[in-house]
Write an enzyme that holds these catalytic residues in place. Structure first.
Site, PDB file in Angstrom:
ATOM      1  CE1 TYR A 144      20.987-115.419 -25.855  1.00 15.29           C
ATOM      2  CE2 TYR A 144      20.541-113.216 -25.013  1.00 15.29           C
ATOM      3  CZ  TYR A 144      20.293-114.574 -25.002  1.00 15.29           C
ATOM      4  OH  TYR A 144      19.343-115.084 -24.150  1.00 15.29           O
ATOM      5  NE  ARG A 184      17.086-110.314 -19.740  1.00 15.10           N
ATOM      6  CZ  ARG A 184      15.955-110.582 -19.108  1.00 15.10           C
ATOM      7  NH1 ARG A 184      15.995-111.191 -17.947  1.00 15.10           N
ATOM      8  NH2 ARG A 184      14.794-110.239 -19.622  1.00 15.10           N
ATOM      9  CG  HIS A 241      16.376-102.699 -22.031  1.00 14.22           C
ATOM     10  ND1 HIS A 241      16.578-102.618 -23.397  1.00 14.22           N
ATOM     11  CD2 HIS A 241      16.398-104.017 -21.741  1.00 14.22           C
ATOM     12  CE1 HIS A 241      16.701-103.830 -23.897  1.00 14.22           C
ATOM     13  NE2 HIS A 241      16.600-104.697 -22.928  1.00 14.22           N
TER      14      HIS A 241
END
Length: 702
Positions: free
Chosen positions: A467, A374, A434
């Site tokens: 985050y 992302r 990922h």
């Protein structure tokens, strides 16, 4: 299915709903500033939207295609899970509506007022009507539904104003899409922040929209569609271009089956039946809400507050600090001296970005390789990678186009990277990439050297300030050689690589974690396991945790969201505790600690202990070999385990309870913020003293 595992496990969907309830509890916490509490309501809402689109959508598919399949952690079929979800969601809607109403009321004295039309002053009503006629009415696309005008396709998560219309004895439905290109809210004139939502403006003026019709039963609605599309399962014969396939997938997502209907006003029996038939849903899939179906505008309101109000209504501003190990000057030189750990958002992502920028222009650098899942809408990282390619470096970017809801953004960035001359790879059919790993290869004194970065979170400059995540940068040669081999394997489609230090799913990550737990099990009560992750569903890992607990190993798990293992179940998980921290920042690191003291082994990486991560994704975890960094991470884990303000403890019945707050209050996120500021000030003072000493020494040399 292992029968005994059902004695100490719970369903993943119901566990996720309990996580979202913890998010809502933050909205109910009076110690949280009011507009931040409203943001938590918005986060709860968007979380629930995604839950219906993905998880409920997936269960609908399973119920249709494989209705007898049984969930290995609860023994329930898809239909039974859906039934339990509807039972659990209904009270959450009521709790959310009540919470929203209370916060909205408490905001009024501050001049932040979301109003219904009937609450407007007469002058405001004139203003709203004038605005509607001039700015909104000309761009509306109303439709009637009758024999000549079929019921339209309603787009996923878009608002529609509806009403019953009568004309010459005939009744029909009228539908008005709320346009995306007008603001969600209309600010009213004056110094205070008074506003009315656009769907209410349109609903109030339907008489102007449907001029010669008699209008009744005004409402606004929103459908949620199944968005659980797996492009891995679709034929790739249409085109070799994976980007094109993803564009087709995004288009298809907008037209999938309805899994939920939200309504603002109560429906009569005829309308309820009408919508159930049109959307092919049951009454249980209709949810009435008294609050906005979209709350994104709350984030904009927070940004528009005058400074005098910000102090009362939002968190005290915090800027990510310089890394405590980072000094001014070359990042490559600093990393060659020692491993550097960054702890986002307390410490800034800037040192990593500076490393990439420096590498883009350093003549000794030959290659930069990175995996991307992302990215932010504006990404300096991409610009530096493009600059590196344009400067003649070999830049390889393995970008995952199937990062859910970020597909279009990743498609756009992949095109930009290719245009600059980067080599762009798209991962594997059936396996999402990922991992968060970056490798810089350079030549020094005719010898190839490596700098490797391993992270727990995405290379996203926006979320790095929202985050919590760890980012390790190391010049360790063996880790660099592993990383080089990893990227070679990714380039040739080899998922079965063997590495000296890195553990990589789908092959070695789970077996290595289970092996490390076995080592602790052999120690019995002297064994120790502490792990932090976002979600836990993997049944092999769950069974191993129970085995460790039965062997007397003390196991502490910090799991933010889904947790399918239940602690404190006699004879199974007596020595297990599970806590969850929900606070100002989204907890995101994946940290695995085995043993104690000098023998403790610590890994950080991208994988949760979920079957999808351990078996169906390419994930990378890296051992922390530097003693100072290991002590640093161990300290972070101790503080999080001690949190008694934002932590909640999972009980054996699946509920969560807050820890009792003692005289010694520990809010881990607040502590990390304060420590980061203190470390930055201390480093700044040291730099000033160092600079002063150097200036004095220079004068003396004269």
């Amino acid at each position: 299915m292992r029968k005994d595992i059902l004695k100490y496990t719970q369903n993943r969907e119901l566990s996720w709903l309990k996580f979202n309830q913890r998010v809502l509890e933050e909205a109910q916490d009076p110690s949280v500033p009011l507009l931040e509490r409203m943001k938590f309501v918005a986060i709860f809402t968007s979380n629930l939207d995604e839950f219906f689109m993905i998880r409920v959508g997936s269960l609908f598919d399973m119920a249709a295609t494989d209705p007898k399949t049984v969930d290995s952690r609860s023994g329930m079929t898809p239909a039974q899970q859906l039934e339990k979800i509807y039972e659990a969601v209904a009270p959450l809607y009521k709790e959310r509506d009540k919470t929203y109403g209370e916060i909205k009321k408490q905001l009024h004295p501050y001049g932040v007022c979301g109003l219904d039309y009937k609450e407007l002053e007469q002058s405001e009503k004139k203003y709203v009507k004038k605005y509607f006629k001039e700015q909104v009415l000309p761009i509306l696309s109303p439709q009637i539904v009758d024999a000549g005008h079929p019921f339209p396709h309603l787009l996923n998560k878009e608002l529609y104003v509806t009403a019953m219309l009568k004309l010459e004895g005939r009744s029909m439905m009228g539908i008005v899409p709320v346009p995306n290109f007008v603001s969600d809210i209309l600010y009213l004139p004056g110094h205070d922040i008074r506003y009315i939502r656009m769907e209410k403006v349109i609903m109030e003026h339907l008489d102007l929209v449907f001029g010669h019709y008699e209008v009744s039963e005004r409402n606004y609605i929103c459908v949620t569609r199944n968005a659980d599309i797996a492009p891995d399962d679709e034929s790739l014969e249409v085109t070799d271009d994976f980007r094109f396939l993803m564009k087709q997938t995004l288009h298809k997502r907008r037209r999938m089956a309805v899994v939920r209907l939200e309504i603002a006003e109560k429906l009569n029996q005829d309308m309820e039946k009408y919508f159930c038939e049109k959307f092919n849903i049951t009454k249980k899939q209709i949810f009435r809400t008294k609050m906005p179906m979209k709350l994104d505008y709350m984030f904009a309101i927070s940004g528009n507050l005058p400074d005098s109000m910000k102090r009362s209504l939002i968190y005290h501003p915090f800027s990510p600090q310089p890394g405590r190990q980072v000094e001014e000057g070359s990042m490559m030189r600093q990393i060659r001296k020692q491993d550097i750990l960054l702890f986002y958002p307390y410490e800034s992502m800037e040192p990593f970005l500076q490393l990439i920028k420096e590498s883009a222009f350093d003549p000794s650098v030959m290659t930069i390789k990175i995996t991307i899942y992302r990215l932010a809408k504006k990404a300096r990282l991409v610009e530096y990678l493009c600059a590196a390619a344009e400067n003649g470096k070999e830049v390889t970017v393995l970008i995952e186009l199937r990062a859910r809801f970020d597909e279009q953004n990743n498609i756009d960035w992949s095109e930009r990277l290719e245009e600059a001359g980067c080599r762009v790879l798209y991962g594997f059919e059936g396996y999402k990439v990922h991992s968060k790993i970056c490798l810089i290869t350079y030549r020094q004194r005719n010898e190839i050297q490596y700098i490797t970065q391993i992270g727990t979170g995405n290379y996203n400059e926006k979320t790095a300030a929202m985050y919590t995540d760890l980012s390790l940068m190391t010049a360790n040669r063996e880790i660099g050689e592993d990383a080089a081999l990893f990227f070679q394997n990714m380039s040739i489609g080899n998922l079965d690589g063997i590495y000296r230090h890195l553990i990589v799913s789908p092959t070695s990550l789970k077996p290595k974690v289970l092996q490390l737990m076995d080592e602790e099990i052999k120690k019995g009560p002297r064994g120790r396991v502490i792990m932090k992750m976002n979600s836990l569903t993997d049944v092999d890992f769950i069974a191993k945790v129970a085995e460790a607990s039965r062997a007397g190993v003390k196991v502490d798990l910090i799991v933010r969201g889904i947790c399918c293992i239940l602690p404190g179940v006699p004879g199974y998980t007596d020595n297990l505790t599970v806590s969850s921290i929900v606070g100002r920042y989204l907890e995101h690191p994946r940290i695995f600690c085995f043993g104690t003291g000098a023998d403790q082994k610590i890994y950080i990486g991208s994988a949760d202990m979920m079957t999808r991560n351990t078996e169906k994704r390419v994930e990378v975890a890296c051992p922390v070999l530097d003693d100072a960094v290991r002590r640093q991470i161990s300290y972070y884990m101790d503080v999080m385990l001690a949190d008694n303000v934002k932590a909640r403890v999972l009980q054996s019945d699946g509920t969560y309870k807050k820890k009792p707050i003692t005289e010694h209050r520990v809010n881990s996120q607040e502590r990390f913020m304060k420590e980061a500021v203190h470390a930055a000030r201390s480093a700044g003072a040291s730099q000033k003293k160092k600079g002063l000493r150097e200036r004095i020494a220079g004068l003396l040399r004269r």
